[in-house]
Design an enzyme around this catalytic site. Sequence first.
Site, PDB file in Angstrom:
ATOM      1  N   CYS A 144      30.298  22.302  76.441  1.00 38.86           N
ATOM      2  CA  CYS A 144      30.917  21.751  75.236  1.00 38.86           C
ATOM      3  C   CYS A 144      30.827  20.236  75.317  1.00 38.86           C
ATOM      4  CB  CYS A 144      32.384  22.181  75.154  1.00 38.86           C
ATOM      5  SG  CYS A 144      33.188  21.725  73.603  1.00 38.86           S
ATOM      6  N   CYS A 148      38.018  18.284  76.160  1.00 41.26           N
ATOM      7  CA  CYS A 148      39.480  18.323  76.073  1.00 41.26           C
ATOM      8  C   CYS A 148      40.006  18.414  77.504  1.00 41.26           C
ATOM      9  CB  CYS A 148      39.948  19.515  75.251  1.00 41.26           C
ATOM     10  SG  CYS A 148      39.295  19.481  73.572  1.00 41.26           S
ATOM     11  N   CYS A 151      40.903  21.801  79.363  1.00 38.81           N
ATOM     12  CA  CYS A 151      40.001  22.935  79.172  1.00 38.81           C
ATOM     13  C   CYS A 151      38.901  22.943  80.229  1.00 38.81           C
ATOM     14  CB  CYS A 151      39.384  22.868  77.781  1.00 38.81           C
ATOM     15  SG  CYS A 151      38.109  24.102  77.493  1.00 38.81           S
ATOM     16  N   GLY A 201      32.698  26.431  74.003  1.00 41.34           N
ATOM     17  CA  GLY A 201      32.027  25.629  72.991  1.00 41.34           C
ATOM     18  C   GLY A 201      32.810  25.425  71.712  1.00 41.34           C
ATOM     19  N   GLU A 202      32.346  24.491  70.904  1.00 39.84           N
ATOM     20  CA  GLU A 202      32.987  24.186  69.624  1.00 39.84           C
ATOM     21  C   GLU A 202      32.124  24.793  68.511  1.00 39.84           C
ATOM     22  OE1 GLU A 202      35.805  22.836  68.153  1.00 39.84           O
ATOM     23  OE2 GLU A 202      34.616  23.436  66.414  1.00 39.84           O
ATOM     24  N   SER A 255      43.062  23.979  67.006  1.00 44.90           N
ATOM     25  CA  SER A 255      43.617  23.614  68.304  1.00 44.90           C
ATOM     26  C   SER A 255      44.360  22.295  68.158  1.00 44.90           C
ATOM     27  CB  SER A 255      42.484  23.473  69.322  1.00 44.90           C
ATOM     28  OG  SER A 255      41.869  24.721  69.496  1.00 44.90           O
ATOM     29  N   LEU A 256      45.646  22.377  67.922  1.00 45.70           N
ATOM     30  CA  LEU A 256      46.433  21.185  67.615  1.00 45.70           C
ATOM     31  C   LEU A 256      46.870  20.470  68.898  1.00 45.70           C
ATOM     32  CD1 LEU A 256      47.605  19.687  65.156  1.00 45.70           C
ATOM     33  CD2 LEU A 256      49.689  21.027  65.452  1.00 45.70           C
ATOM     34  N   HIS A 257      47.701  21.137  69.673  1.00 47.59           N
ATOM     35  CA  HIS A 257      48.083  20.714  71.026  1.00 47.59           C
ATOM     36  C   HIS A 257      48.909  19.443  71.156  1.00 47.59           C
ATOM     37  CE1 HIS A 257      45.515  23.962  72.066  1.00 47.59           C
ATOM     38  NE2 HIS A 257      44.384  23.305  71.989  1.00 47.59           N
ATOM     39  N   CYS A 375      42.417  31.935  77.999  1.00 49.10           N
ATOM     40  CA  CYS A 375      42.054  30.777  77.170  1.00 49.10           C
ATOM     41  C   CYS A 375      41.784  29.565  78.036  1.00 49.10           C
ATOM     42  CB  CYS A 375      43.212  30.364  76.270  1.00 49.10           C
ATOM     43  SG  CYS A 375      43.601  31.509  75.004  1.00 49.10           S
TER      44      CYS A 375
HETATM   45  N1  SAH Z   1      36.355  24.865  70.998  1.00 52.07           N
HETATM   46  C1  SAH Z   1      37.238  25.625  70.207  1.00 52.07           C
HETATM   47  C2  SAH Z   1      37.349  27.080  70.622  1.00 52.07           C
HETATM   48  C3  SAH Z   1      37.421  27.429  72.090  1.00 52.07           C
HETATM   49  S1  SAH Z   1      38.869  27.181  73.012  1.00 52.07           S
HETATM   50  C4  SAH Z   1      38.600  24.986  70.210  1.00 52.07           C
HETATM   51  O1  SAH Z   1      38.839  24.107  70.994  1.00 52.07           O
HETATM   52  O2  SAH Z   1      39.400  25.385  69.372  1.00 52.07           O
HETATM   53  C5  SAH Z   1      40.065  28.394  72.565  1.00 52.07           C
HETATM   54  C6  SAH Z   1      41.502  27.884  72.712  1.00 52.07           C
HETATM   55  O3  SAH Z   1      41.937  27.770  74.080  1.00 52.07           O
HETATM   56  C7  SAH Z   1      41.680  26.502  72.125  1.00 52.07           C
HETATM   57  O4  SAH Z   1      42.846  26.425  71.356  1.00 52.07           O
HETATM   58  C8  SAH Z   1      41.796  25.666  73.354  1.00 52.07           C
HETATM   59  O5  SAH Z   1      42.380  24.443  73.077  1.00 52.07           O
HETATM   60  C9  SAH Z   1      42.607  26.531  74.261  1.00 52.07           C
HETATM   61  N2  SAH Z   1      42.576  26.133  75.654  1.00 52.07           N
HETATM   62  C10 SAH Z   1      41.637  25.393  76.277  1.00 52.07           C
HETATM   63  N3  SAH Z   1      41.957  25.245  77.585  1.00 52.07           N
HETATM   64  C11 SAH Z   1      43.114  25.889  77.792  1.00 52.07           C
HETATM   65  C12 SAH Z   1      43.927  26.127  78.946  1.00 52.07           C
HETATM   66  N4  SAH Z   1      43.569  25.672  80.136  1.00 52.07           N
HETATM   67  N5  SAH Z   1      45.045  26.850  78.791  1.00 52.07           N
HETATM   68  C13 SAH Z   1      45.368  27.367  77.586  1.00 52.07           C
HETATM   69  N6  SAH Z   1      44.646  27.208  76.474  1.00 52.07           N
HETATM   70  C14 SAH Z   1      43.515  26.467  76.564  1.00 52.07           C
HETATM   71 FE1  SF4 Z   2      35.421  22.323  73.869  1.00 51.69          FE
HETATM   72 FE2  SF4 Z   2      37.401  23.785  72.741  1.00 51.69          FE
HETATM   73 FE3  SF4 Z   2      37.352  23.338  75.402  1.00 51.69          FE
HETATM   74 FE4  SF4 Z   2      37.890  21.336  73.716  1.00 51.69          FE
HETATM   75  S1  SF4 Z   2      39.138  23.200  74.034  1.00 51.69           S
HETATM   76  S2  SF4 Z   2      36.520  21.241  75.493  1.00 51.69           S
HETATM   77  S3  SF4 Z   2      36.563  21.837  72.011  1.00 51.69           S
HETATM   78  S4  SF4 Z   2      35.845  24.503  74.236  1.00 51.69           S
END
Ligand code: SAH
Ligand code: SF4
Length: 385
Positions: A144, A148, A151, A201-202, A255-257, A375
């Site tokens: 990706c 983030c 992630c 991935g996005e 994905s707000l966070h 996730c």
């Molecule tokens: N790239 C897209 C879709 C993939 S991630 C996106 O970011 O939305 C799927 C979800 O898992 C997203 O909401 C992401 O922010 C969340 N996520 C990523 N890393 C995480 C982690 N370590 N613990 C919990 N959720 C996580």
């Molecule tokens: Fe990529 Fe989604 Fe992970 Fe962010 S949370 S790095 S957009 S896969």
Amino acid sequence: MSAALDLTEAERVRILAKTARFNPPTAALADGRRDLVGLDRAELIAELAAIGEPAFRAKQLWHWIYHQGTTDFSTMSSIARPLQEKLAERFVIGRPEAAIVQTSTDATRKFLFRFRDGQEAETVYIPDPVQERGAVCISSQVGCTLSCRFCHTGTQTLVRNLGAAEIVGQFMAARDSYGEWPSPRGETPRLLSTIVLMGMGEPLYNYENVAKAMKIVMDGEGIALSRRRITLSTSGVVPMMDRAGEELGVNLAVSLHAVRDDLRDEIVPLNRKYPLRELIAACKRYPAASNARRITFEYVMLKDLNDSEADAHELIRLIAGIPAKVNLIPFNPWPGSPYETSTGQKIDRFAKIVMDAGFSSPVRTPRGRDILAACGQLRTEGVRK
Ligand code: SAH
Ligand code: SF4
């Protein structure tokens, strides 16, 4: 207004051109045969026309490939033997190779799929613990670009986009693994009945391939998943959100966070390009959202970072007026991850504030953590060529 729309369109064109450079190599195999999976109907008709076959053959093949899940031309009973042989000489009905399959103690199953050029991506089947069905979590890219902070995928640089065949192929191969063909018609229930584009991935940075793949799975004569059974998750590629809503009409997860730009800039760096104000505006105009089809806001609970009561109140203020629900995701750790999960007490408190404001706010039970399938835990050893 129209000047703003022109700007958005220009930005979309720029994103599509930039991301297309990461598209996969051509569909032809080493022996010159072509994969029929991942072609849209018009392309399938064209492939057949090129070998002198009429358009109705495309309809027959579509049925075998996507309704019956057939991979072998010789079992296509509506097609005469000589044509079966002719097709097999020129084409294949491919699947990504399941290099590793792991099943969690909670029945979540993770697949490491290997594609023709050796690149890999992960797919996760998450059975619903109550109902006889579940969701298939599909990847859209190898790696990706977005990094983030919380992630695991984000620690792997983007190697390439997945092609439409590879995106549909993940779902089809997962169905193979559960013997789930033919595709259901009407009442027949199926375990693998929803798709969430929440893997590696996005998806909105690989829009063309994702859109093509989703149109294939939504086609009523094949896999026939309704757009209501598909959820696309984005970290907030604002210009592409409108397009996805208009063209695909699938459910949207965002994905707000974080609820303040300073923190979101840090943990979801894409926020520097598309800040909260623009993101929320795009959610408000998302064409496929309604009270019956709410937007899901994903909110990863990070200890002492974004989990305070003030954050919860700010969240409600931010999403006021949007038909929405909020998924609270306890942070899933991975080797070397820089954060901790919020305490259960903090998560419950946060959830209650959001719920009292009228938004459903389920706390997501982590699934498949023991096999790093939850996730944000997906990652492969992608090699950049
Ligand atoms: N790239 C897209 C879709 C993939 S991630 C996106 O970011 O939305 C799927 C979800 O898992 C997203 O909401 C992401 O922010 C969340 N996520 C990523 N890393 C995480 C982690 N370590 N613990 C919990 N959720 C996580
Ligand atoms: Fe990529 Fe989604 Fe992970 Fe962010 S949370 S790095 S957009 S896969």
